[in-house]
Design an enzyme around this catalytic site. Structure first.
Site, PDB file in Angstrom:
ATOM      1  N   ALA A  26      11.693  -6.538  31.639  1.00  0.00           N
ATOM      2  CA  ALA A  26      12.746  -5.981  30.863  1.00  0.00           C
ATOM      3  C   ALA A  26      13.614  -5.020  31.770  1.00  0.00           C
ATOM      4  O   ALA A  26      14.923  -5.149  31.810  1.00  0.00           O
ATOM      5  CB  ALA A  26      11.978  -5.537  29.761  1.00  0.00           C
ATOM      6  N   ALA A  27      12.769  -4.038  32.303  1.00  0.00           N
ATOM      7  CA  ALA A  27      13.302  -3.078  32.794  1.00  0.00           C
ATOM      8  C   ALA A  27      14.140  -3.448  34.125  1.00  0.00           C
ATOM      9  O   ALA A  27      15.373  -3.093  34.480  1.00  0.00           O
ATOM     10  CB  ALA A  27      12.473  -1.713  33.295  1.00  0.00           C
ATOM     11  N   CYS A  58       6.454  -9.531  23.905  1.00  0.00           N
ATOM     12  CA  CYS A  58       6.330  -9.222  22.553  1.00  0.00           C
ATOM     13  C   CYS A  58       6.046 -10.413  21.681  1.00  0.00           C
ATOM     14  O   CYS A  58       5.598 -10.519  20.532  1.00  0.00           O
ATOM     15  CB  CYS A  58       7.473  -8.600  21.737  1.00  0.00           C
ATOM     16  SG  CYS A  58       8.227  -7.338  23.018  1.00  0.00           S
ATOM     17  N   VAL A  96       4.958  -5.750  45.956  1.00  0.00           N
ATOM     18  CA  VAL A  96       5.265  -4.424  46.820  1.00  0.00           C
ATOM     19  C   VAL A  96       4.101  -3.649  46.738  1.00  0.00           C
ATOM     20  O   VAL A  96       3.382  -3.154  45.817  1.00  0.00           O
ATOM     21  CB  VAL A  96       6.380  -3.536  46.288  1.00  0.00           C
ATOM     22  CG1 VAL A  96       6.552  -2.276  46.791  1.00  0.00           C
ATOM     23  CG2 VAL A  96       7.685  -4.474  46.274  1.00  0.00           C
ATOM     24  N   ALA A 314       9.718  -2.434  24.172  1.00  0.00           N
ATOM     25  CA  ALA A 314      10.726  -3.186  24.784  1.00  0.00           C
ATOM     26  C   ALA A 314      12.094  -2.488  24.839  1.00  0.00           C
ATOM     27  O   ALA A 314      13.101  -2.665  25.719  1.00  0.00           O
ATOM     28  CB  ALA A 314      10.551  -4.713  24.000  1.00  0.00           C
ATOM     29  N   ASN A 318      14.289  -2.081  28.220  1.00  0.00           N
ATOM     30  CA  ASN A 318      15.654  -2.840  28.406  1.00  0.00           C
ATOM     31  C   ASN A 318      16.809  -1.495  28.550  1.00  0.00           C
ATOM     32  O   ASN A 318      17.506  -1.700  29.578  1.00  0.00           O
ATOM     33  CB  ASN A 318      16.058  -3.577  27.338  1.00  0.00           C
ATOM     34  CG  ASN A 318      15.411  -5.121  27.380  1.00  0.00           C
ATOM     35  OD1 ASN A 318      15.840  -5.873  28.145  1.00  0.00           O
ATOM     36  ND2 ASN A 318      13.991  -5.153  26.707  1.00  0.00           N
ATOM     37  N   TYR A 439      23.958  -2.175  -1.980  1.00  0.00           N
ATOM     38  CA  TYR A 439      23.165  -2.564  -3.218  1.00  0.00           C
ATOM     39  C   TYR A 439      23.964  -3.983  -3.696  1.00  0.00           C
ATOM     40  O   TYR A 439      24.895  -4.162  -3.984  1.00  0.00           O
ATOM     41  CB  TYR A 439      23.190  -1.591  -4.245  1.00  0.00           C
ATOM     42  CG  TYR A 439      22.700  -2.154  -5.706  1.00  0.00           C
ATOM     43  CD1 TYR A 439      21.457  -2.715  -6.070  1.00  0.00           C
ATOM     44  CD2 TYR A 439      23.982  -2.386  -6.591  1.00  0.00           C
ATOM     45  CE1 TYR A 439      21.268  -3.415  -6.943  1.00  0.00           C
ATOM     46  CE2 TYR A 439      23.442  -3.016  -7.793  1.00  0.00           C
ATOM     47  CZ  TYR A 439      22.213  -3.511  -8.002  1.00  0.00           C
ATOM     48  OH  TYR A 439      21.874  -4.107  -9.152  1.00  0.00           O
ATOM     49  N   ARG A 455      15.707  11.577  -2.375  1.00  0.00           N
ATOM     50  CA  ARG A 455      15.777  12.247  -3.740  1.00  0.00           C
ATOM     51  C   ARG A 455      14.624  13.015  -4.272  1.00  0.00           C
ATOM     52  O   ARG A 455      14.591  14.104  -4.353  1.00  0.00           O
ATOM     53  CB  ARG A 455      16.384  11.342  -4.837  1.00  0.00           C
ATOM     54  CG  ARG A 455      17.196  12.035  -6.099  1.00  0.00           C
ATOM     55  CD  ARG A 455      17.821  11.302  -6.777  1.00  0.00           C
ATOM     56  NE  ARG A 455      16.867  10.627  -8.095  1.00  0.00           N
ATOM     57  CZ  ARG A 455      17.336   9.976  -8.552  1.00  0.00           C
ATOM     58  NH1 ARG A 455      18.374   9.102  -8.703  1.00  0.00           N
ATOM     59  NH2 ARG A 455      16.422   9.035  -9.535  1.00  0.00           N
TER      60      ARG A 455
HETATM   61  P1  FAD Z   1       6.551  -5.310  32.155  1.00  0.00           P
HETATM   62  O1  FAD Z   1       7.056  -6.110  31.029  1.00  0.00           O
HETATM   63  O2  FAD Z   1       4.968  -5.013  32.188  1.00  0.00           O
HETATM   64  O3  FAD Z   1       7.135  -5.784  33.773  1.00  0.00           O
HETATM   65  C1  FAD Z   1       6.783  -5.241  34.740  1.00  0.00           C
HETATM   66  C2  FAD Z   1       6.746  -6.487  35.727  1.00  0.00           C
HETATM   67  O4  FAD Z   1       6.399  -5.779  37.120  1.00  0.00           O
HETATM   68  C3  FAD Z   1       5.935  -7.550  35.711  1.00  0.00           C
HETATM   69  O5  FAD Z   1       6.626  -8.629  35.658  1.00  0.00           O
HETATM   70  C4  FAD Z   1       4.844  -7.167  36.765  1.00  0.00           C
HETATM   71  O6  FAD Z   1       4.271  -8.363  37.410  1.00  0.00           O
HETATM   72  C5  FAD Z   1       5.611  -6.673  37.849  1.00  0.00           C
HETATM   73  N1  FAD Z   1       4.872  -5.771  38.986  1.00  0.00           N
HETATM   74  C6  FAD Z   1       4.111  -4.962  38.405  1.00  0.00           C
HETATM   75  N2  FAD Z   1       3.755  -4.401  39.973  1.00  0.00           N
HETATM   76  C7  FAD Z   1       4.367  -4.970  40.873  1.00  0.00           C
HETATM   77  C8  FAD Z   1       4.404  -4.746  42.186  1.00  0.00           C
HETATM   78  N3  FAD Z   1       3.853  -3.690  42.731  1.00  0.00           N
HETATM   79  N4  FAD Z   1       5.171  -5.536  43.026  1.00  0.00           N
HETATM   80  C9  FAD Z   1       6.136  -6.711  42.381  1.00  0.00           C
HETATM   81  N5  FAD Z   1       6.065  -6.798  41.017  1.00  0.00           N
HETATM   82  C10 FAD Z   1       5.390  -5.857  40.476  1.00  0.00           C
HETATM   83  N6  FAD Z   1       7.345  -3.870  22.517  1.00  0.00           N
HETATM   84  C11 FAD Z   1       8.307  -3.734  21.092  1.00  0.00           C
HETATM   85  O7  FAD Z   1       9.147  -2.931  21.182  1.00  0.00           O
HETATM   86  N7  FAD Z   1       7.914  -4.764  20.192  1.00  0.00           N
HETATM   87  C12 FAD Z   1       7.019  -5.630  20.299  1.00  0.00           C
HETATM   88  O8  FAD Z   1       6.555  -6.262  19.112  1.00  0.00           O
HETATM   89  C13 FAD Z   1       6.061  -5.468  21.295  1.00  0.00           C
HETATM   90  N8  FAD Z   1       5.061  -6.448  21.138  1.00  0.00           N
HETATM   91  C14 FAD Z   1       4.146  -6.523  22.510  1.00  0.00           C
HETATM   92  C15 FAD Z   1       3.300  -7.468  22.499  1.00  0.00           C
HETATM   93  C16 FAD Z   1       2.387  -7.533  23.468  1.00  0.00           C
HETATM   94  C17 FAD Z   1       1.157  -8.600  23.457  1.00  0.00           C
HETATM   95  C18 FAD Z   1       2.495  -6.828  24.873  1.00  0.00           C
HETATM   96  C19 FAD Z   1       1.590  -6.811  25.810  1.00  0.00           C
HETATM   97  C20 FAD Z   1       3.591  -5.927  24.673  1.00  0.00           C
HETATM   98  C21 FAD Z   1       4.305  -5.794  23.557  1.00  0.00           C
HETATM   99  N9  FAD Z   1       5.423  -4.773  23.638  1.00  0.00           N
HETATM  100  C22 FAD Z   1       6.328  -4.809  22.627  1.00  0.00           C
HETATM  101  C23 FAD Z   1       5.847  -3.911  24.789  1.00  0.00           C
HETATM  102  C24 FAD Z   1       6.944  -4.557  25.692  1.00  0.00           C
HETATM  103  O9  FAD Z   1       6.550  -5.867  26.133  1.00  0.00           O
HETATM  104  C25 FAD Z   1       7.087  -3.709  26.928  1.00  0.00           C
HETATM  105  O10 FAD Z   1       7.482  -2.515  26.502  1.00  0.00           O
HETATM  106  C26 FAD Z   1       8.037  -4.248  27.947  1.00  0.00           C
HETATM  107  O11 FAD Z   1       7.647  -5.562  28.222  1.00  0.00           O
HETATM  108  C27 FAD Z   1       7.866  -3.477  29.035  1.00  0.00           C
HETATM  109  O12 FAD Z   1       8.978  -3.885  30.157  1.00  0.00           O
HETATM  110  P2  FAD Z   1       8.900  -3.364  31.684  1.00  0.00           P
HETATM  111  O13 FAD Z   1       9.763  -4.003  32.506  1.00  0.00           O
HETATM  112  O14 FAD Z   1       8.847  -2.072  31.635  1.00  0.00           O
HETATM  113  O15 FAD Z   1       7.347  -3.793  32.207  1.00  0.00           O
END
Ligand code: FAD
Length: 461
Positions: A26-27, A58, A96, A314, A318, A439, A455
């Protein structure tokens, strides 16, 4: 102020910059896409250690429950699309392993190959990993965590092939609740283990009681008030050892929270904050110029309250990714912060929360008052009307709305967004009551539950 924002001439002696991003979910992909949009001639390279990018973690509980059939349905953007339509230089299967801020380089490992690569601006978007409490989960066949698509696939095939009759889910947070529902909904006897009598602190006790009742009504066995000590495995399954006795089960899912993947950053001298997440300012900058962080590995500010939080959600990942990308591309844009707004489904019960908990509001000296209201989510006579429980936290000091939690039908609890908007704009309970909310009988009573609760609240505070 990030000194690199004024940099005109880069390593190659020309205006084009090279941005490296660690992590492709995501990020990371949000940041990469944003930089490419704003600076089409810059090189943007993403190192992702896995083989998927931009996946909907998610959705994984619903994949395990087989409400979503194919793993690929959870992929938002394929690697091919990232390269062809967004022009991202994507390196899958590349981990990395080190950051050298002095030389502006990273060390990368891909299989047996180790090399170094340079950057002008770097983003760390490494996410978070499930807390494992020292339990060697990956050495056990019947014990699972759920944090990536391969892990979701492994759990689903374990269930399909081993046909467990009884499983334990450990953890009373969002993921634990969603996994307990997933496992129970496919006919497996499910024990939810949680260390406190009430669910995760994100939920007030009143909401926790409603959720616990729902879980019991759906046949989930609650083993609450007992801490997990360890999990072991023998030929007939797993043994979940708690301070309230051992549970023999066919399989277990460990969901006791997540830990930010901040080790790389710490080794490079980057400062961490709340929950050991990488400390960033509103521009996603770390304490080292040119290095940014975003998503589950990074902190955020609680909007309007100034507290530093770790919010592994999530939307925040993002947004921080996109805003981090904007800043890396040289345009100053701040991130407005989070309110820990979250929503989840527990069978047919929707639960949502936003803002401060009562305890957080007390710790900030805001003199909170909390009250609950039970009302109807549609007109009394309209088919399908259900009860909605609203819990609202208001400051006695200035009548400002501080937090809210809702439980009711799935479609009804998305009203949490009205509370989130109110808290974000520092509205008082009286201003909330002034809102002109829509409503019609199939959607709400004349006085929407938000208006009714405000209220009632305006008389209580
Ligand atoms: P991540 O999704 O963890 O991605 C990080 C990426 O970096 C990974 O692909 C990993 O392989 C890669 N990486 C890590 N270290 C290295 C490295 N050293 N070198 C190269 N690559 C590396 N959030 C909500 O808001 N609503 C929900 O309903 C919800 N449900 C969820 C359900 C589950 C089961 C889970 C696990 C999470 C849920 N979340 C939910 C949380 C949401 O998925 C996370 O907040 C979001 O995925 C975070 O995104 P990110 O890019 O920060 O990290």
């Amino acid at each position: 102020m990030n000194k690199l924002n004024n940099l005109k001439v880069t390593r190659g002696g020309y205006n084009k910059m090279k941005c490296v991003i660690i992590g492709g979910d995501a990020a990371g992909i949000s940041a990469a896409s944003q930089i490419r949009r704003m600076k089409p001639d810059w090189q943007v390279r993403v190192y992702e250690k896995g083989h998927y990018i931009s996946y909907a973690a998610c959705g994984m509980p619903y994949y395990v429950a087989d409400a979503v059939h194919e793993l690929d349905d959870l992929v938002e953007l394929t690697p091919e699309e990232a390269v062809s339509s967004r022009g991202i230089d994507l390196c899958l299967g590349h981990e990395v392993t080190g950051i050298d801020p002095g030389n502006r380089s990273v060390t990368v490992q891909s299989g047996s190959k180790v090399f170094s690569d340079t950057w002008d601006r770097l983003m760390i978007a490494t996410g978070a990993s499930p807390a494992c409490m020292g339990i060697p989960v990956h050495e056990m066949k019947s014990v699972h965590t759920i944090n990536s698509l391969p892990q979701a696939e492994a759990l689903k095939s374990y269930i399909k092939n081993s046909r467990p009759e009884r499983m334990a889910v450990i953890g009373g947070g969002y993921i634990g609740l969603e996994m307990a529902e997933a496992v129970r909904s496919i006919g497996i006897e499910t024990i939810l283990v949680h260390r406190r009598e009430d669910l995760h602190r994100a939920f007030e006790k009143e909401m926790s009681d409603i959720i616990k009742k729902k879980l019991r009504d759906e046949g989930v066995i609650l083993h609450f008030g007992h801490s997990l000590k360890t999990i072991t495995e023998d030929e007939s399954g797993a043994i979940v050892v708690t301070d309230g006795g051992d549970l023999r089960v066919d399989g277990a899912v460990l969901a006791v929270g997540v830990e930010p993947n901040s080790g790389l950053a710490i080794d490079a001298g980057i400062k961490t904050g709340r929950a050991n997440a990488i400390r960033v300012n509103e521009f996603m900058e770390t304490n080292i110029a040119g290095i940014y962080a975003a998503g589950d590995c990074a902190t955020a500010a609680l909007a309007g309250f100034g507290m530093e939080v770790h919010a592994p959600l999530a939307l925040k990942a993002n947004k921080q990714g996109r805003i981090g990308g904007t800043n890396m591309a040289g345009v100053r844009e701040p991130f407005a912060g989070v309110l820990n707004t979250a929503i989840t489904k527990i069978f047919d019960l929707g639960v949502a929360r936003t803002g401060l908990s009562f305890a957080e509001a007390e710790s900030l000296g805001l003199e909170p008052v909390k009250y609950t209201v039970e009302s109807r989510d549609r007109a009394r006579y309209y088919p399908g009307m259900q009860k909605i429980h609203s819990l609202v936290i208001v400051s006695k000091k200035d009548r400002r709305v501080l937090g809210a939690q809702l439980a009711g039908a799935l479609s009804a609890v998305k009203r949490i967004d009205v509370y989130s908007t109110a808290i974000y704009n520092s509205m008082t309970i009286d201003r909330l009551m002034d809102l002109d909310l829509a409503y019609a009988p199939p959607f709400s009573p004349v006085y929407d539950p938000v208006l009714l609760a405000s209220r009632i609240g305006s008389r209580k505070v």
